[in-house]
Motif scaffolding. Structure first.
Motif, PDB file in Angstrom:
ATOM      1  N   ARG A 142       6.982  13.432  -7.424  1.00 15.22           N
ATOM      2  CA  ARG A 142       6.199  13.634  -6.206  1.00 15.22           C
ATOM      3  C   ARG A 142       4.712  13.840  -6.487  1.00 15.22           C
ATOM      4  O   ARG A 142       4.042  14.658  -5.844  1.00 15.22           O
ATOM      5  CB  ARG A 142       6.754  14.797  -5.388  1.00 15.22           C
ATOM      6  CG  ARG A 142       8.105  14.452  -4.733  1.00 15.22           C
ATOM      7  CD  ARG A 142       8.609  15.559  -3.873  1.00 15.22           C
ATOM      8  NE  ARG A 142       8.699  16.765  -4.670  1.00 15.22           N
ATOM      9  CZ  ARG A 142       9.572  16.959  -5.617  1.00 15.22           C
ATOM     10  NH1 ARG A 142      10.476  16.048  -5.882  1.00 15.22           N
ATOM     11  NH2 ARG A 142       9.574  18.066  -6.301  1.00 15.22           N
TER      12      ARG A 142
ATOM     13  N   LEU B 108       0.822  -1.197   0.000  1.00 18.15           N
ATOM     14  CA  LEU B 108       0.000   0.000   0.000  1.00 18.15           C
ATOM     15  C   LEU B 108       0.865   1.260   0.000  1.00 18.15           C
ATOM     16  O   LEU B 108       1.993   1.261   0.487  1.00 18.15           O
ATOM     17  CB  LEU B 108      -0.898   0.009   1.239  1.00 18.15           C
ATOM     18  CG  LEU B 108      -1.940  -1.101   1.280  1.00 18.15           C
ATOM     19  CD1 LEU B 108      -2.620  -1.150   2.643  1.00 18.15           C
ATOM     20  CD2 LEU B 108      -2.974  -0.902   0.180  1.00 18.15           C
ATOM     21  N   ILE B 109       0.305   2.330  -0.522  1.00 18.14           N
ATOM     22  CA  ILE B 109       0.978   3.626  -0.462  1.00 18.14           C
ATOM     23  C   ILE B 109       0.181   4.550   0.446  1.00 18.14           C
ATOM     24  O   ILE B 109      -1.042   4.616   0.369  1.00 18.14           O
ATOM     25  CB  ILE B 109       1.162   4.221  -1.864  1.00 18.14           C
ATOM     26  CG1 ILE B 109       1.927   5.540  -1.774  1.00 18.14           C
ATOM     27  CG2 ILE B 109      -0.161   4.416  -2.596  1.00 18.14           C
ATOM     28  CD1 ILE B 109       2.493   5.994  -3.078  1.00 18.14           C
ATOM     29  N   SER B 110       0.886   5.225   1.340  1.00 20.96           N
ATOM     30  CA  SER B 110       0.237   6.119   2.305  1.00 20.96           C
ATOM     31  C   SER B 110       0.009   7.483   1.678  1.00 20.96           C
ATOM     32  O   SER B 110       0.909   8.037   1.049  1.00 20.96           O
ATOM     33  CB  SER B 110       1.136   6.315   3.527  1.00 20.96           C
ATOM     34  OG  SER B 110       1.173   5.151   4.292  1.00 20.96           O
ATOM     35  N   PRO B 111      -1.154   8.060   1.876  1.00 19.08           N
ATOM     36  CA  PRO B 111      -1.419   9.391   1.339  1.00 19.08           C
ATOM     37  C   PRO B 111      -0.816  10.496   2.210  1.00 19.08           C
ATOM     38  O   PRO B 111      -0.709  10.355   3.433  1.00 19.08           O
ATOM     39  CB  PRO B 111      -2.945   9.480   1.358  1.00 19.08           C
ATOM     40  CG  PRO B 111      -3.379   8.511   2.404  1.00 19.08           C
ATOM     41  CD  PRO B 111      -2.300   7.493   2.574  1.00 19.08           C
ATOM     42  N   SER B 112      -0.372  11.553   1.595  1.00 25.12           N
ATOM     43  CA  SER B 112       0.063  12.766   2.292  1.00 25.12           C
ATOM     44  C   SER B 112       0.071  13.874   1.251  1.00 25.12           C
ATOM     45  O   SER B 112       0.049  13.589   0.047  1.00 25.12           O
ATOM     46  CB  SER B 112       1.460  12.609   2.889  1.00 25.12           C
ATOM     47  OG  SER B 112       2.441  12.579   1.871  1.00 25.12           O
ATOM     48  N   ARG B 113       0.096  15.113   1.695  1.00 24.51           N
ATOM     49  CA  ARG B 113       0.106  16.215   0.734  1.00 24.51           C
ATOM     50  C   ARG B 113       1.360  16.187  -0.129  1.00 24.51           C
ATOM     51  O   ARG B 113       1.341  16.581  -1.293  1.00 24.51           O
ATOM     52  CB  ARG B 113       0.040  17.549   1.501  1.00 24.51           C
ATOM     53  CG  ARG B 113       0.058  18.746   0.568  1.00 24.51           C
ATOM     54  CD  ARG B 113       0.494  20.018   1.285  1.00 24.51           C
ATOM     55  NE  ARG B 113       0.476  21.158   0.380  1.00 24.51           N
ATOM     56  CZ  ARG B 113       1.153  22.267   0.590  1.00 24.51           C
ATOM     57  NH1 ARG B 113       1.873  22.417   1.672  1.00 24.51           N
ATOM     58  NH2 ARG B 113       1.115  23.251  -0.283  1.00 24.51           N
ATOM     59  N   ARG B 114       2.467  15.724   0.463  1.00 27.49           N
ATOM     60  CA  ARG B 114       3.768  15.741  -0.223  1.00 27.49           C
ATOM     61  C   ARG B 114       3.738  14.954  -1.525  1.00 27.49           C
ATOM     62  O   ARG B 114       4.384  15.334  -2.505  1.00 27.49           O
ATOM     63  CB  ARG B 114       4.836  15.175   0.727  1.00 27.49           C
ATOM     64  CG  ARG B 114       6.251  15.217   0.206  1.00 27.49           C
ATOM     65  CD  ARG B 114       7.242  14.688   1.243  1.00 27.49           C
ATOM     66  NE  ARG B 114       6.840  13.420   1.791  1.00 27.49           N
ATOM     67  CZ  ARG B 114       6.924  12.252   1.135  1.00 27.49           C
ATOM     68  NH1 ARG B 114       7.443  12.183  -0.064  1.00 27.49           N
ATOM     69  NH2 ARG B 114       6.508  11.149   1.712  1.00 27.49           N
TER      70      ARG B 114
ATOM     71  N   PHE C  97      -0.823   2.776  -8.242  1.00 26.43           N
ATOM     72  CA  PHE C  97      -0.127   4.001  -8.633  1.00 26.43           C
ATOM     73  C   PHE C  97       1.381   3.785  -8.565  1.00 26.43           C
ATOM     74  O   PHE C  97       1.870   2.870  -7.897  1.00 26.43           O
ATOM     75  CB  PHE C  97      -0.437   5.141  -7.641  1.00 26.43           C
ATOM     76  CG  PHE C  97      -1.818   5.725  -7.715  1.00 26.43           C
ATOM     77  CD1 PHE C  97      -2.153   6.619  -8.714  1.00 26.43           C
ATOM     78  CD2 PHE C  97      -2.773   5.403  -6.760  1.00 26.43           C
ATOM     79  CE1 PHE C  97      -3.427   7.183  -8.759  1.00 26.43           C
ATOM     80  CE2 PHE C  97      -4.045   5.964  -6.795  1.00 26.43           C
ATOM     81  CZ  PHE C  97      -4.374   6.858  -7.794  1.00 26.43           C
ATOM     82  N   THR C  98       2.109   4.680  -9.195  1.00 31.94           N
ATOM     83  CA  THR C  98       3.479   4.930  -8.803  1.00 31.94           C
ATOM     84  C   THR C  98       3.554   6.416  -8.448  1.00 31.94           C
ATOM     85  O   THR C  98       2.561   7.142  -8.554  1.00 31.94           O
ATOM     86  CB  THR C  98       4.488   4.562  -9.909  1.00 31.94           C
ATOM     87  OG1 THR C  98       5.821   4.699  -9.377  1.00 31.94           O
ATOM     88  CG2 THR C  98       4.339   5.457 -11.128  1.00 31.94           C
ATOM     89  N   VAL C  99       4.725   6.832  -7.970  1.00 32.62           N
ATOM     90  CA  VAL C  99       4.932   8.245  -7.657  1.00 32.62           C
ATOM     91  C   VAL C  99       5.989   8.766  -8.622  1.00 32.62           C
ATOM     92  O   VAL C  99       7.036   8.127  -8.805  1.00 32.62           O
ATOM     93  CB  VAL C  99       5.388   8.425  -6.203  1.00 32.62           C
ATOM     94  CG1 VAL C  99       5.690   9.892  -5.915  1.00 32.62           C
ATOM     95  CG2 VAL C  99       4.324   7.908  -5.250  1.00 32.62           C
ATOM     96  N   TYR C 100       5.701   9.899  -9.231  1.00 32.29           N
ATOM     97  CA  TYR C 100       6.525  10.429 -10.313  1.00 32.29           C
ATOM     98  C   TYR C 100       6.552  11.938 -10.118  1.00 32.29           C
ATOM     99  O   TYR C 100       5.492  12.567 -10.051  1.00 32.29           O
ATOM    100  CB  TYR C 100       5.875  10.033 -11.637  1.00 32.29           C
ATOM    101  CG  TYR C 100       6.727  10.122 -12.880  1.00 32.29           C
ATOM    102  CD1 TYR C 100       7.327   8.983 -13.414  1.00 32.29           C
ATOM    103  CD2 TYR C 100       6.925  11.327 -13.542  1.00 32.29           C
ATOM    104  CE1 TYR C 100       8.082   9.041 -14.577  1.00 32.29           C
ATOM    105  CE2 TYR C 100       7.681  11.399 -14.700  1.00 32.29           C
ATOM    106  CZ  TYR C 100       8.253  10.247 -15.226  1.00 32.29           C
ATOM    107  OH  TYR C 100       9.009  10.308 -16.374  1.00 32.29           O
TER     108      TYR C 100
ATOM    109  N   ARG D 269      -1.804  14.976  -5.244  1.00 35.56           N
ATOM    110  CA  ARG D 269      -2.938  14.639  -6.097  1.00 35.56           C
ATOM    111  C   ARG D 269      -2.883  15.519  -7.343  1.00 35.56           C
ATOM    112  O   ARG D 269      -2.094  16.457  -7.414  1.00 35.56           O
ATOM    113  CB  ARG D 269      -4.251  14.883  -5.350  1.00 35.56           C
ATOM    114  CG  ARG D 269      -4.477  13.933  -4.180  1.00 35.56           C
ATOM    115  CD  ARG D 269      -5.711  14.317  -3.377  1.00 35.56           C
ATOM    116  NE  ARG D 269      -6.928  14.262  -4.174  1.00 35.56           N
ATOM    117  CZ  ARG D 269      -7.621  13.146  -4.394  1.00 35.56           C
ATOM    118  NH1 ARG D 269      -7.226  12.010  -3.865  1.00 35.56           N
ATOM    119  NH2 ARG D 269      -8.706  13.178  -5.134  1.00 35.56           N
TER     120      ARG D 269
END
Lengths: 364, 364
Positions: free
Chosen positions: B32, B3-9, B27-30, B12
């Motif tokens: 940020r 799982l990936i944790s949500p945060s503003r950093r 998802f991935t993170v790209y 969205r």
């Protein structure tokens, strides 16, 4: 929470095998590297962090290594903090700002050896800023990301665990100072630092191939102390007012807005000096504040507007329920005049409005 | 997958609500920012991408916006590609290299309006490199990340979908050219580009507040074309040999190693010129190659060594099963002398050795 897809681009760490074996439940991505966020549950991890000792895979705190004759001159140009005051064994929190005075990163600077500096970074490619600046100005430096991965030892039993593996001399290490420790015939730099208020160390693993040996040795040495894999804990860090770059501050914010004015004491010609000098004299237009919020909160995954009537007077960027303080604890950036303790307003979350008040101080 | 944790950093996007409503699975993170990686399954998404049309939330392709009198001079210094050859309506693939000739990003440059440039970036904070360089040299420019979020329209029915919303003139747009389209009385830049080989467009949403209106209008207009939310598809991109910065190349690789030699044609004094000129004359020491791998593969979440006996002759950095080509397709970086089609070797995965061979060319 949703799944995260694996790829080489989102990097594993020297401790990933240990983290997985310890039953990690969730990650975030930080400097394009996995950072664990939860093992048992955020609340269970929190209580354990406050009572025992944890190993944290904070490899994502990458190092910007600077060597060469102009290293110190270059770094002084990039931060408003006076480096002349830095002791040889000191870890120096140095806001890094751009030419407009906006925060680019809030790293810790240290000099692990006489001939090199490490800037231990938060979540932005500070490497590119430093390299770009050095290349453009022709500084005689080499700027690289070395194979260095910090491992956190955090919690009230940190001294016991570190002493068990490295000897009692670690107990004398002062806050934000570093020393050398030996493991398997190799020397590593260790500092009394870390992203919690529970005390502890960060061990700078140099050479990924030693990662799991070190992880396993600390897990073994800490059995009697109930050592467990852990990670920066959202509840504990908000209680303690530990800001997170990208969450609670971005390049739009100045050091003074972030409560970092005391680190702006250089007389040199650093970048962003105009704004920083002006805000030192007049105060910033907005400021970080501890905020207590009523009611049930959704996950804070976006900036929540802070409202008085229809007027926005700030935003909340981190928030979560605190079992120990029996309130939702939060970090916000609040306009001048609305940040006094006791000021009431409403928070616009994705689940609706919530009543809130500026707390007298951070909780921990 | 975890799982990936949500945060503003981890940000969205203007289309996140639509992506979630469409049932995103991973998802991935790209840069940020969230980038979807799977909706139904990677294989089902793949077949649909090759037969219909998809909306892709590629907001994570952030823009580095450069304005000011010195903009063009600055950009020319940062890339080995000759900008004099760039037409006003052209999207220009520009390798960005550091002073040693290492790749920092492989973005697309465009000039959406006469007075500004956008560098549409891959996954690294190129903003900091450009800002740092400009600040250090005193270029008269402003370098920012504007509120611009690309939305991909990809797949064989892309022309039909774009024409339904913006009119038939979009059918005449040439490959890697851009034009203005109108939506709800506002103008947006749209280019015939995208991270697939199936054809399509990228629409540069300017102003997050219009994101869901645009998403919903395209979803509505595409109903008869079986439009579905989608994302860059690992199978399809490896078949097509589309490199991914951070996966298949890093700052250790030169443009020539990445097969980007044809984009190194500038006579100006750009950064990294020594290495690039040397490799243009002598050839690079290693090169990107298409590789076909036998057997069942684990997820390729780390660089896999390529071995001939005990000798490492390269690495594989992206690999997955291709249903259409009935083999595991892969992208590797292979040492000179071992990259000829038909060369056999073994791949060291985390699940053991696999036989592999250099393919004659990428599959799509």
């Amino acid at each position: 929470m949703t799944l995260i897809s694996p790829s080489r681009r989102v990097r594993r760490t020297p401790f990933s095998d240990g983290v997985e074996a310890a039953g990690v439940e969730a990650f975030t991505v930080y400097n394009r590297m996995f950072l664990p966020t939860m093992f048992r549950s955020v609340e269970e991890d929190y209580h354990h962090l406050k009572s025992a000792v944890q190993l944290w895979d904070v490899s994502c705190e990458r190092q910007v290594q600077i060597t060469g004759p102009d290293a110190r001159e270059l770094i002084q140009l990039l931060t408003p903090r006076d480096l002349a005051k830095m002791k040889d064994d000191q870890c120096f929190y140095v806001p890094i700002v751009d030419e407009t005075g906006g925060m680019l990163n809030d790293p810790v600077l240290l000099q692990p050896d006489a001939d090199r500096y490490w800037i231990s970074i938060a979540d932005s490619d500070l490497l590119l800023w430093v390299k770009g600046f050095a290349a453009a100005r022709g500084f005689d430096v080499e700027v690289t990301e070395p194979d260095v991965s910090p491992l956190g030892i955090q919690g009230p039993k940190s001294d016991d665990l570190a002493a068990a593996l490295f000897g009692d001399k670690v107990r004398d290490l002062r806050f934000f100072r570093h020393m050398k420790v030996e493991f398997q015939g190799r020397e590593f730099t260790m500092s009394r630092t870390g992203y919690s208020k529970q005390g502890g160390f960060e061990l700078y693993l140099e050479g990924s191939e030693y990662g799991m040996m070190l992880w396993d040795a600390l897990m073994e040495a800490g059995k009697s102390m109930d050592v467990h894999a852990g990670c920066p804990n959202l509840i504990e860090r908000v209680e303690g007012g530990l800001l997170s770059y990208g969450n609670d501050m971005t390049e739009e914010n100045s050091p003074h807005e972030c409560g970092l004015g005391k680190f702006c004491n250089s007389d040199a010609d650093f970048l962003g000096k105009d704004r920083i000098a002006r805000e030192a004299a007049e105060g910033p237009d907005r400021r970080v504040a501890p905020i207590s919020i009523d009611g049930k909160l959704p996950l804070c995954d976006r900036a929540w507007p802070v409202l008085i009537g229809d007027t926005q007077v700030g935003q909340v960027t981190s928030a979560i329920w605190s079992p120990d303080f029996n309130t939702n604890v939060a970090i916000g950036m609040i306009n001048r005049g609305f940040d006094d303790p006791g000021t009431s307003f409403q928070i616009q979350t994705q689940a609706g409005l919530r009543d809130a008040v500026v707390a007298p101080k951070f909780w921990n």
